[in-house]
Enzyme design. Structure first.
Site, PDB file in Angstrom:
ATOM      1  N   TYR A  61       0.854  -1.192   0.000  1.00  0.00           N
ATOM      2  CA  TYR A  61       0.000   0.000   0.000  1.00  0.00           C
ATOM      3  C   TYR A  61       0.892   1.245   0.000  1.00  0.00           C
ATOM      4  O   TYR A  61       1.481   1.598   1.009  1.00  0.00           O
ATOM      5  CB  TYR A  61      -0.941   0.026   1.206  1.00  0.00           C
ATOM      6  CG  TYR A  61      -1.864  -1.160   1.315  1.00  0.00           C
ATOM      7  CD1 TYR A  61      -2.207  -1.926   0.189  1.00  0.00           C
ATOM      8  CD2 TYR A  61      -2.412  -1.528   2.547  1.00  0.00           C
ATOM      9  CE1 TYR A  61      -3.059  -3.019   0.301  1.00  0.00           C
ATOM     10  CE2 TYR A  61      -3.264  -2.620   2.655  1.00  0.00           C
ATOM     11  CZ  TYR A  61      -3.577  -3.363   1.541  1.00  0.00           C
ATOM     12  OH  TYR A  61      -4.411  -4.451   1.648  1.00  0.00           O
ATOM     13  N   SER A 207     -12.992  -5.746   2.098  1.00  0.00           N
ATOM     14  CA  SER A 207     -14.054  -5.146   1.267  1.00  0.00           C
ATOM     15  C   SER A 207     -15.445  -5.662   1.645  1.00  0.00           C
ATOM     16  O   SER A 207     -16.224  -6.055   0.774  1.00  0.00           O
ATOM     17  CB  SER A 207     -13.787  -5.403  -0.222  1.00  0.00           C
ATOM     18  OG  SER A 207     -12.565  -4.853  -0.620  1.00  0.00           O
ATOM     19  N   GLY A 210     -18.349  -4.155  -0.198  1.00  0.00           N
ATOM     20  CA  GLY A 210     -18.332  -4.225  -1.665  1.00  0.00           C
ATOM     21  C   GLY A 210     -17.547  -3.084  -2.279  1.00  0.00           C
ATOM     22  O   GLY A 210     -17.959  -2.506  -3.275  1.00  0.00           O
ATOM     23  N   GLY A 212     -17.141  -0.132  -1.240  1.00  0.00           N
ATOM     24  CA  GLY A 212     -17.853   1.144  -1.134  1.00  0.00           C
ATOM     25  C   GLY A 212     -19.229   1.136  -1.782  1.00  0.00           C
ATOM     26  O   GLY A 212     -20.022   2.053  -1.580  1.00  0.00           O
ATOM     27  N   PHE A 213     -19.545   0.066  -2.528  1.00  0.00           N
ATOM     28  CA  PHE A 213     -20.829   0.008  -3.234  1.00  0.00           C
ATOM     29  C   PHE A 213     -22.002   0.058  -2.257  1.00  0.00           C
ATOM     30  O   PHE A 213     -23.009   0.717  -2.512  1.00  0.00           O
ATOM     31  CB  PHE A 213     -20.904  -1.258  -4.090  1.00  0.00           C
ATOM     32  CG  PHE A 213     -22.214  -1.428  -4.815  1.00  0.00           C
ATOM     33  CD1 PHE A 213     -22.488  -0.694  -5.959  1.00  0.00           C
ATOM     34  CD2 PHE A 213     -23.189  -2.305  -4.349  1.00  0.00           C
ATOM     35  CE1 PHE A 213     -23.703  -0.833  -6.620  1.00  0.00           C
ATOM     36  CE2 PHE A 213     -24.401  -2.454  -5.001  1.00  0.00           C
ATOM     37  CZ  PHE A 213     -24.657  -1.716  -6.144  1.00  0.00           C
ATOM     38  N   PHE A 214     -21.879  -0.646  -1.121  1.00  0.00           N
ATOM     39  CA  PHE A 214     -22.994  -0.689  -0.169  1.00  0.00           C
ATOM     40  C   PHE A 214     -23.047   0.556   0.718  1.00  0.00           C
ATOM     41  O   PHE A 214     -23.907   0.666   1.583  1.00  0.00           O
ATOM     42  CB  PHE A 214     -22.963  -1.975   0.657  1.00  0.00           C
ATOM     43  CG  PHE A 214     -23.325  -3.178  -0.174  1.00  0.00           C
ATOM     44  CD1 PHE A 214     -24.628  -3.369  -0.623  1.00  0.00           C
ATOM     45  CD2 PHE A 214     -22.361  -4.098  -0.562  1.00  0.00           C
ATOM     46  CE1 PHE A 214     -24.966  -4.454  -1.415  1.00  0.00           C
ATOM     47  CE2 PHE A 214     -22.689  -5.189  -1.358  1.00  0.00           C
ATOM     48  CZ  PHE A 214     -23.996  -5.367  -1.790  1.00  0.00           C
ATOM     49  N   GLY A 217     -23.855   3.050  -3.413  1.00  0.00           N
ATOM     50  CA  GLY A 217     -24.557   2.573  -4.598  1.00  0.00           C
ATOM     51  C   GLY A 217     -23.881   3.060  -5.861  1.00  0.00           C
ATOM     52  O   GLY A 217     -22.674   3.312  -5.887  1.00  0.00           O
TER      53      GLY A 217
END
Length: 343
Positions: A61, A207, A210, A212-214, A217
Protein backbone atom coordinates in the site's frame (compact mmCIF):
# COMPACT_ATOMS: atom_id res chain seq x y z
CA UNK A 1 -24.85 6.05 22.49
CA UNK A 2 -21.34 4.61 22.21
CA UNK A 3 -21.17 1.15 20.65
CA UNK A 4 -19.32 -1.43 22.70
CA UNK A 5 -16.98 -3.37 20.40
CA UNK A 6 -16.76 -7.02 21.48
CA UNK A 7 -13.55 -9.08 21.27
CA UNK A 8 -13.18 -12.35 19.40
CA UNK A 9 -10.49 -14.98 19.01
CA UNK A 10 -8.95 -15.56 15.59
CA UNK A 11 -7.58 -19.07 15.25
CA UNK A 12 -6.66 -21.30 18.17
CA UNK A 13 -3.22 -19.91 19.01
CA UNK A 14 -4.37 -17.04 21.25
CA UNK A 15 -4.82 -14.05 18.91
CA UNK A 16 -7.64 -11.87 20.22
CA UNK A 17 -8.92 -8.89 18.23
CA UNK A 18 -11.81 -6.43 18.15
CA UNK A 19 -14.87 -7.94 16.42
CA UNK A 20 -14.42 -5.32 13.69
CA UNK A 21 -11.06 -4.12 12.35
CA UNK A 22 -9.94 -1.11 10.35
CA UNK A 23 -8.59 -1.54 6.83
CA UNK A 24 -6.01 1.21 6.29
CA UNK A 25 -5.21 0.83 2.56
CA UNK A 26 -7.39 3.69 1.28
CA UNK A 27 -5.61 6.18 3.56
CA UNK A 28 -2.51 5.93 1.37
CA UNK A 29 -3.14 4.12 -1.88
CA UNK A 30 -5.29 2.70 -4.69
CA UNK A 31 -8.50 4.61 -3.85
CA UNK A 32 -7.24 7.95 -5.17
CA UNK A 33 -4.42 10.14 -3.82
CA UNK A 34 -3.04 9.74 -0.27
CA UNK A 35 -5.11 11.48 2.39
CA UNK A 36 -3.63 14.09 4.79
CA UNK A 37 -1.41 12.34 7.33
CA UNK A 38 -2.66 14.33 10.35
CA UNK A 39 -6.29 13.44 9.58
CA UNK A 40 -5.46 9.75 9.15
CA UNK A 41 -3.54 9.61 12.44
CA UNK A 42 -6.57 11.22 14.14
CA UNK A 43 -8.82 8.59 12.58
CA UNK A 44 -6.56 5.72 13.73
CA UNK A 45 -6.46 7.13 17.29
CA UNK A 46 -10.26 7.54 17.23
CA UNK A 47 -10.63 3.90 16.12
CA UNK A 48 -8.40 2.63 18.92
CA UNK A 49 -10.20 4.79 21.52
CA UNK A 50 -13.53 3.41 20.22
CA UNK A 51 -12.38 -0.19 20.78
CA UNK A 52 -11.42 -1.05 17.18
CA UNK A 53 -7.87 -2.19 17.86
CA UNK A 54 -7.24 -4.53 14.89
CA UNK A 55 -5.44 -2.53 12.15
CA UNK A 56 -4.77 -3.94 8.68
CA UNK A 57 -2.06 -2.74 6.28
CA UNK A 58 0.43 -4.14 3.73
CA UNK A 59 3.87 -3.30 2.40
CA UNK A 60 2.34 -2.84 -1.08
CA UNK A 61 0.00 0.00 0.00
CA UNK A 62 1.80 3.06 -1.28
CA UNK A 63 4.03 1.06 -1.68
CA UNK A 64 5.38 1.31 1.86
CA UNK A 65 3.78 4.66 2.81
CA UNK A 66 0.80 3.09 4.62
CA UNK A 67 3.08 1.12 6.95
CA UNK A 68 5.05 4.31 7.69
CA UNK A 69 1.78 6.14 8.47
CA UNK A 70 0.66 3.37 10.86
CA UNK A 71 4.09 3.43 12.53
CA UNK A 72 3.71 7.17 13.17
CA UNK A 73 0.12 6.75 14.43
CA UNK A 74 1.19 4.09 16.93
CA UNK A 75 3.95 6.23 18.45
CA UNK A 76 2.90 6.93 22.02
CA UNK A 77 0.01 4.42 21.84
CA UNK A 78 0.38 1.46 24.19
CA UNK A 79 1.59 -1.23 21.80
CA UNK A 80 -0.31 -4.00 23.62
CA UNK A 81 -3.58 -2.16 22.94
CA UNK A 82 -3.32 -2.80 19.20
CA UNK A 83 -3.28 -5.93 17.05
CA UNK A 84 -1.41 -5.03 13.90
CA UNK A 85 -1.64 -7.04 10.68
CA UNK A 86 0.52 -6.46 7.64
CA UNK A 87 1.27 -8.46 4.52
CA UNK A 88 4.05 -9.37 2.10
CA UNK A 89 4.24 -10.98 -1.31
CA UNK A 90 2.92 -8.55 -3.93
CA UNK A 91 5.85 -7.14 -5.87
CA UNK A 92 6.39 -5.36 -9.16
CA UNK A 93 8.43 -6.99 -11.88
CA UNK A 94 9.04 -5.18 -15.20
CA UNK A 95 6.23 -2.79 -14.32
CA UNK A 96 3.75 -5.65 -13.77
CA UNK A 97 2.34 -7.06 -10.56
CA UNK A 98 4.06 -10.24 -9.44
CA UNK A 99 3.86 -12.43 -6.35
CA UNK A 100 6.83 -13.78 -4.43
CA UNK A 101 6.83 -16.45 -1.72
CA UNK A 102 10.54 -17.23 -1.82
CA UNK A 103 11.95 -17.67 1.73
CA UNK A 104 14.78 -15.13 1.29
CA UNK A 105 12.23 -12.56 0.12
CA UNK A 106 9.81 -13.40 2.97
CA UNK A 107 12.51 -12.65 5.55
CA UNK A 108 13.67 -9.44 3.84
CA UNK A 109 10.05 -8.22 3.53
CA UNK A 110 9.38 -8.90 7.22
CA UNK A 111 12.53 -7.03 8.34
CA UNK A 112 11.59 -4.05 6.12
CA UNK A 113 8.01 -3.94 7.47
CA UNK A 114 9.23 -4.03 11.08
CA UNK A 115 11.48 -1.05 10.33
CA UNK A 116 8.75 1.00 8.59
CA UNK A 117 6.19 0.22 11.30
CA UNK A 118 8.86 0.97 13.91
CA UNK A 119 7.93 -2.05 16.04
CA UNK A 120 9.71 -5.18 17.32
CA UNK A 121 7.07 -7.75 16.40
CA UNK A 122 4.19 -7.99 13.89
CA UNK A 123 1.04 -9.44 15.47
CA UNK A 124 -0.35 -11.07 12.30
CA UNK A 125 1.72 -11.48 9.13
CA UNK A 126 -0.09 -12.55 5.97
CA UNK A 127 1.07 -13.83 2.62
CA UNK A 128 -0.87 -11.20 0.65
CA UNK A 129 -1.19 -13.45 -2.38
CA UNK A 130 0.05 -16.97 -3.03
CA UNK A 131 3.13 -17.51 -5.21
CA UNK A 132 1.99 -20.25 -7.60
CA UNK A 133 5.63 -21.21 -8.33
CA UNK A 134 6.72 -21.86 -4.73
CA UNK A 135 5.26 -24.72 -2.66
CA UNK A 136 3.32 -23.19 0.24
CA UNK A 137 5.31 -25.41 2.65
CA UNK A 138 8.49 -23.50 1.68
CA UNK A 139 6.94 -20.07 2.32
CA UNK A 140 5.38 -21.28 5.59
CA UNK A 141 8.70 -22.80 6.71
CA UNK A 142 10.28 -19.34 6.70
CA UNK A 143 7.25 -17.77 8.42
CA UNK A 144 7.51 -20.43 11.13
CA UNK A 145 11.16 -19.44 11.70
CA UNK A 146 10.12 -15.78 12.00
CA UNK A 147 7.57 -16.78 14.67
CA UNK A 148 10.26 -18.74 16.54
CA UNK A 149 12.56 -15.69 16.39
CA UNK A 150 9.83 -13.43 17.86
CA UNK A 151 9.55 -11.22 14.76
CA UNK A 152 5.94 -12.22 14.14
CA UNK A 153 3.34 -13.69 16.49
CA UNK A 154 0.76 -15.21 14.14
CA UNK A 155 0.56 -16.22 10.48
CA UNK A 156 -2.19 -15.73 7.90
CA UNK A 157 -2.86 -16.20 4.18
CA UNK A 158 -4.92 -14.10 1.78
CA UNK A 159 -6.79 -15.42 -1.27
CA UNK A 160 -5.50 -18.98 -0.90
CA UNK A 161 -7.41 -22.06 -2.07
CA UNK A 162 -8.78 -24.54 0.46
CA UNK A 163 -6.03 -27.08 -0.34
CA UNK A 164 -3.30 -24.41 0.06
CA UNK A 165 -4.78 -23.42 3.43
CA UNK A 166 -4.74 -27.05 4.53
CA UNK A 167 -1.13 -27.59 3.44
CA UNK A 168 0.04 -24.34 5.06
CA UNK A 169 -1.72 -25.10 8.34
CA UNK A 170 0.06 -28.47 8.52
CA UNK A 171 3.45 -26.65 8.59
CA UNK A 172 2.46 -24.00 11.16
CA UNK A 173 -1.02 -23.16 12.50
CA UNK A 174 -2.74 -20.30 10.66
CA UNK A 175 -4.54 -17.73 12.82
CA UNK A 176 -6.50 -16.18 9.95
CA UNK A 177 -7.39 -16.28 6.28
CA UNK A 178 -8.23 -12.96 4.65
CA UNK A 179 -10.53 -13.01 1.62
CA UNK A 180 -13.01 -10.71 -0.01
CA UNK A 181 -16.44 -11.42 1.54
CA UNK A 182 -19.55 -9.30 1.32
CA UNK A 183 -23.17 -9.62 0.30
CA UNK A 184 -22.11 -9.63 -3.35
CA UNK A 185 -18.77 -11.54 -3.10
CA UNK A 186 -19.50 -14.98 -1.70
CA UNK A 187 -17.28 -17.41 -3.61
CA UNK A 188 -15.35 -18.36 -0.44
CA UNK A 189 -18.44 -19.89 1.20
CA UNK A 190 -18.30 -23.15 -0.73
CA UNK A 191 -14.84 -24.44 0.25
CA UNK A 192 -12.75 -21.85 2.10
CA UNK A 193 -15.08 -21.08 5.02
CA UNK A 194 -15.76 -24.79 5.82
CA UNK A 195 -12.01 -25.55 5.61
CA UNK A 196 -11.15 -22.68 7.98
CA UNK A 197 -13.83 -23.83 10.43
CA UNK A 198 -12.67 -27.43 10.32
CA UNK A 199 -9.09 -26.33 11.09
CA UNK A 200 -10.01 -23.61 13.63
CA UNK A 201 -8.76 -20.68 11.53
CA UNK A 202 -10.31 -17.20 11.83
CA UNK A 203 -11.77 -15.43 8.79
CA UNK A 204 -11.03 -11.77 8.01
CA UNK A 205 -13.28 -10.40 5.24
CA UNK A 206 -11.81 -7.50 3.29
CA UNK A 207 -14.05 -5.15 1.27
CA UNK A 208 -17.10 -6.17 3.36
CA UNK A 209 -18.94 -3.15 1.93
CA UNK A 210 -18.33 -4.22 -1.67
CA UNK A 211 -15.51 -1.68 -2.13
CA UNK A 212 -17.85 1.14 -1.13
CA UNK A 213 -20.83 0.01 -3.23
CA UNK A 214 -22.99 -0.69 -0.17
CA UNK A 215 -22.21 2.79 1.16
CA UNK A 216 -23.02 4.83 -1.96
CA UNK A 217 -24.56 2.57 -4.60
CA UNK A 218 -24.10 3.64 -8.23
CA UNK A 219 -23.27 7.20 -7.07
CA UNK A 220 -19.91 5.82 -5.95
CA UNK A 221 -18.57 6.13 -9.51
CA UNK A 222 -19.28 9.87 -9.74
CA UNK A 223 -17.19 10.53 -6.65
CA UNK A 224 -14.11 8.42 -7.39
CA UNK A 225 -10.85 10.35 -7.56
CA UNK A 226 -8.47 10.22 -10.51
CA UNK A 227 -6.40 7.02 -10.35
CA UNK A 228 -8.87 5.11 -8.14
CA UNK A 229 -8.44 1.52 -9.27
CA UNK A 230 -12.11 0.70 -8.68
CA UNK A 231 -12.80 2.43 -12.01
CA UNK A 232 -11.38 -0.68 -13.73
CA UNK A 233 -13.58 -3.18 -11.87
CA UNK A 234 -16.12 -5.09 -14.00
CA UNK A 235 -18.95 -4.57 -11.48
CA UNK A 236 -18.58 -0.82 -11.77
CA UNK A 237 -18.66 -0.66 -15.59
CA UNK A 238 -21.73 1.16 -16.90
CA UNK A 239 -23.70 -1.83 -18.25
CA UNK A 240 -23.09 -3.92 -15.09
CA UNK A 241 -23.61 -1.00 -12.73
CA UNK A 242 -27.00 -0.30 -14.25
CA UNK A 243 -28.11 -3.84 -13.24
CA UNK A 244 -26.27 -3.83 -9.90
CA UNK A 245 -28.08 -0.62 -8.87
CA UNK A 246 -31.09 -2.81 -8.19
CA UNK A 247 -29.13 -4.76 -5.55
CA UNK A 248 -28.34 -1.51 -3.70
CA UNK A 249 -31.95 -0.32 -3.95
CA UNK A 250 -33.30 -3.54 -2.45
CA UNK A 251 -30.79 -3.55 0.41
CA UNK A 252 -31.61 0.14 1.04
CA UNK A 253 -35.34 -0.63 1.24
CA UNK A 254 -34.66 -3.26 3.88
CA UNK A 255 -32.29 -0.92 5.78
CA UNK A 256 -35.07 1.70 5.91
CA UNK A 257 -37.41 -0.90 7.41
CA UNK A 258 -34.72 -1.82 9.96
CA UNK A 259 -33.93 1.81 10.85
CA UNK A 260 -30.26 1.62 9.87
CA UNK A 261 -28.13 2.71 6.91
CA UNK A 262 -27.54 0.50 3.84
CA UNK A 263 -23.86 0.12 4.73
CA UNK A 264 -24.69 -0.88 8.33
CA UNK A 265 -27.08 -3.55 7.07
CA UNK A 266 -24.53 -4.96 4.59
CA UNK A 267 -21.84 -4.99 7.29
CA UNK A 268 -24.16 -6.55 9.87
CA UNK A 269 -24.76 -9.39 7.40
CA UNK A 270 -21.01 -10.13 7.43
CA UNK A 271 -20.88 -9.94 11.24
CA UNK A 272 -23.71 -12.48 11.45
CA UNK A 273 -21.57 -15.07 9.63
CA UNK A 274 -20.09 -16.12 12.98
CA UNK A 275 -17.88 -15.37 15.96
CA UNK A 276 -14.78 -16.40 14.03
CA UNK A 277 -15.32 -13.60 11.48
CA UNK A 278 -13.73 -10.13 11.75
CA UNK A 279 -14.47 -7.79 8.82
CA UNK A 280 -12.05 -4.91 8.21
CA UNK A 281 -13.99 -2.12 6.46
CA UNK A 282 -11.71 0.71 5.39
CA UNK A 283 -12.50 4.39 5.55
CA UNK A 284 -10.78 7.77 5.61
CA UNK A 285 -13.51 9.65 7.52
CA UNK A 286 -14.38 9.52 11.23
CA UNK A 287 -18.13 9.82 10.51
CA UNK A 288 -17.99 6.77 8.21
CA UNK A 289 -16.01 4.87 10.83
CA UNK A 290 -18.72 5.66 13.41
CA UNK A 291 -21.39 4.43 10.97
CA UNK A 292 -19.43 1.21 10.49
CA UNK A 293 -19.19 0.36 14.19
CA UNK A 294 -22.93 1.05 14.40
CA UNK A 295 -23.35 -2.13 12.32
CA UNK A 296 -22.44 -4.14 15.45
CA UNK A 297 -25.80 -3.12 16.98
CA UNK A 298 -27.90 -4.28 13.99
CA UNK A 299 -29.54 -7.65 14.68
CA UNK A 300 -30.71 -9.90 11.84
CA UNK A 301 -33.01 -12.93 12.01
CA UNK A 302 -32.26 -16.02 9.87
CA UNK A 303 -35.18 -14.95 7.63
CA UNK A 304 -33.70 -11.48 7.15
CA UNK A 305 -30.30 -13.00 6.32
CA UNK A 306 -31.93 -15.16 3.64
CA UNK A 307 -33.84 -12.21 2.27
CA UNK A 308 -30.68 -10.10 2.01
CA UNK A 309 -28.81 -12.92 0.27
CA UNK A 310 -31.55 -13.25 -2.32
CA UNK A 311 -31.04 -9.58 -3.30
CA UNK A 312 -27.36 -10.12 -4.11
CA UNK A 313 -27.23 -13.72 -5.30
CA UNK A 314 -24.59 -14.75 -7.84
CA UNK A 315 -27.10 -14.77 -10.70
CA UNK A 316 -28.26 -11.22 -9.86
CA UNK A 317 -24.84 -9.51 -9.46
CA UNK A 318 -23.19 -8.65 -12.76
CA UNK A 319 -19.40 -8.60 -13.30
CA UNK A 320 -16.38 -10.27 -11.65
CA UNK A 321 -15.30 -9.11 -8.19
CA UNK A 322 -11.85 -8.08 -9.42
CA UNK A 323 -10.59 -6.34 -12.54
CA UNK A 324 -7.89 -8.90 -13.28
CA UNK A 325 -9.22 -12.13 -11.81
CA UNK A 326 -6.83 -14.38 -13.73
CA UNK A 327 -3.66 -12.61 -12.60
CA UNK A 328 -4.51 -11.71 -9.03
CA UNK A 329 -3.83 -15.20 -7.79
CA UNK A 330 -7.28 -15.51 -6.31
CA UNK A 331 -7.89 -18.77 -4.38
CA UNK A 332 -4.51 -20.05 -5.55
CA UNK A 333 -2.80 -23.43 -5.42
CA UNK A 334 0.94 -24.04 -5.27
CA UNK A 335 3.12 -26.85 -6.67
CA UNK A 336 3.92 -29.89 -4.49
CA UNK A 337 6.86 -29.67 -2.11
CA UNK A 338 8.64 -32.46 -4.02
CA UNK A 339 9.00 -30.10 -7.00
CA UNK A 340 11.00 -27.48 -5.06
CA UNK A 341 14.69 -26.97 -5.69
CA UNK A 342 16.05 -24.19 -3.50
CA UNK A 343 18.33 -21.83 -5.36
Amino acid sequence: MAVSVPRIKLGSQGLEVSKQGLGCMSMSALYGPPKPETDMIKLIHHAIDSGVTFLDTSDVYGPHTNEILIGKALKGVMREKVQLATKFGITTKDGKMDVCGDPTYVRAACEASLKRLDIDCIDLYYAHRIDTRVPIEVTMGELKKLVEEGKIKYVGLSEASASTIRRAHAVHPLAAVQNEWSLWSRDLEEEIVPTCRELGIGIVPYSPLGRGFFSSGANLMQNLAEGDFRKTFPRFQAENLEKNKLVFERVTEMATRKGCSTSQLALAWVHHQGDDVCPIPGTTKIENFNQNIGALSVKLSPEEMTELESYASADVVKGDRHAIMATTWINSDTPPLSSWKAE
